[in-house]
Design a protein around this motif. Sequence first.
Motif, PDB file in Angstrom:
ATOM      1  N   GLU A 105      12.044   0.021  -3.425  1.00 24.10           N
ATOM      2  CA  GLU A 105      11.337   0.977  -2.552  1.00 24.10           C
ATOM      3  C   GLU A 105      11.250   0.502  -1.063  1.00 24.10           C
ATOM      4  N   ILE A 106      10.910  -0.905  -1.099  1.00 25.15           N
ATOM      5  CA  ILE A 106      10.662  -1.500   0.152  1.00 25.15           C
ATOM      6  C   ILE A 106      12.165  -1.048   1.101  1.00 25.15           C
ATOM      7  N   LYS A 126      18.159  -7.077   4.098  1.00 20.07           N
ATOM      8  CA  LYS A 126      17.694  -5.658   4.413  1.00 20.07           C
ATOM      9  C   LYS A 126      17.017  -5.815   5.898  1.00 20.07           C
ATOM     10  N   LYS A 127      17.151  -6.907   6.392  1.00 21.61           N
ATOM     11  CA  LYS A 127      16.654  -7.238   7.672  1.00 21.61           C
ATOM     12  C   LYS A 127      15.230  -7.161   7.744  1.00 21.61           C
ATOM     13  N   ALA A 160       0.924  -1.242   0.149  1.00 19.65           N
ATOM     14  CA  ALA A 160       0.015  -0.181  -0.088  1.00 19.65           C
ATOM     15  C   ALA A 160       0.784   1.353   0.022  1.00 19.65           C
ATOM     16  N   GLN A 161       2.312   1.295   0.198  1.00 20.95           N
ATOM     17  CA  GLN A 161       2.929   2.180   0.367  1.00 20.95           C
ATOM     18  C   GLN A 161       4.106   2.199  -0.717  1.00 20.95           C
ATOM     19  N   GLY A 181      14.366 -11.464  -4.868  1.00 16.54           N
ATOM     20  CA  GLY A 181      15.561 -10.756  -4.524  1.00 16.54           C
ATOM     21  C   GLY A 181      15.627 -10.397  -3.009  1.00 16.54           C
ATOM     22  N   LEU A 182      14.605 -10.392  -2.453  1.00 12.81           N
ATOM     23  CA  LEU A 182      14.199  -9.724  -1.186  1.00 12.81           C
ATOM     24  C   LEU A 182      14.991 -10.407  -0.117  1.00 12.81           C
TER      25      LEU A 182
END
Length: 262
Positions: A120-121, A169-170, A113-114, A147-148
């Motif tokens: 961008e996360i 990215k913890k 939603a953001q 890839g997250l």
Amino acid sequence: MKIRLVQGVATAFLIALGGASYAADGALRVGASPGPYADFLKEAAKKANAEGLKVEVTEFTEPTQINEATQAGDIDVNNFQHVPYMQKQNESRGYKIVAIKPAFVAPGGIYSAQYKSLAEIPNGAKIGIPNDPANESRALALLHKAGLIKLKDGSSINASVRDIAENPKKFDIILLDEIMLPRSLSDLGAAFVTLNKGVLAGLDPKTAIMLEDKTSPWAIVWAARNDKVEDPRVKRFIAVFESEPIKSYIIQRFNGTVIPAW
């Protein structure tokens, strides 16, 4: 009397062979969850009924009730689950349900939603995934593909959060009931949402940051109790479902967001 005797002998012969007798004149009972799955099946049922095959589609609000009804013999075949989910149900509940063949891929996706892209996360963002084991693995596989995160085995259909090897990215991976995920997007950086739960919540699959594709091992399958797999009514209804009119209906109704498996 002779006719009854012959019928009785034939029935006993079938039982002795370990075969199953099928109610050829009875309606084929099909189980589904609400939403797009039931829409597909109802459309196919209309066509089947017009062709002389009686079909009744029953919607269950709780997914576990569908396999329970299948095992109990209250329905003959279902079309709502992927193989990993079915296997988990069989293992945990002692069911003897088997997959007949894939029907379609209803792609789950990463929604936010953001944010409008994976990049961008931000670090430390909360990412929601389903808390049932089968869809937990499915969500993690897509996060890996995006890839997250990195899983120990990115191709595993049995992965859990314990199999996350790298989380650079913890991200805070949160397990939630899949019904709650689309409702919780405002409180999460992103979430994995299955198609049916997303559509029911008003999400447009086209707005997903990333969707599964036709290579997904989580295709929705036709499934039945092992002694009903050869029911000729099941085979006939699957053939109706795989007809060109139903394929066109799926493509037009969902504009490519649901992918026929035939």
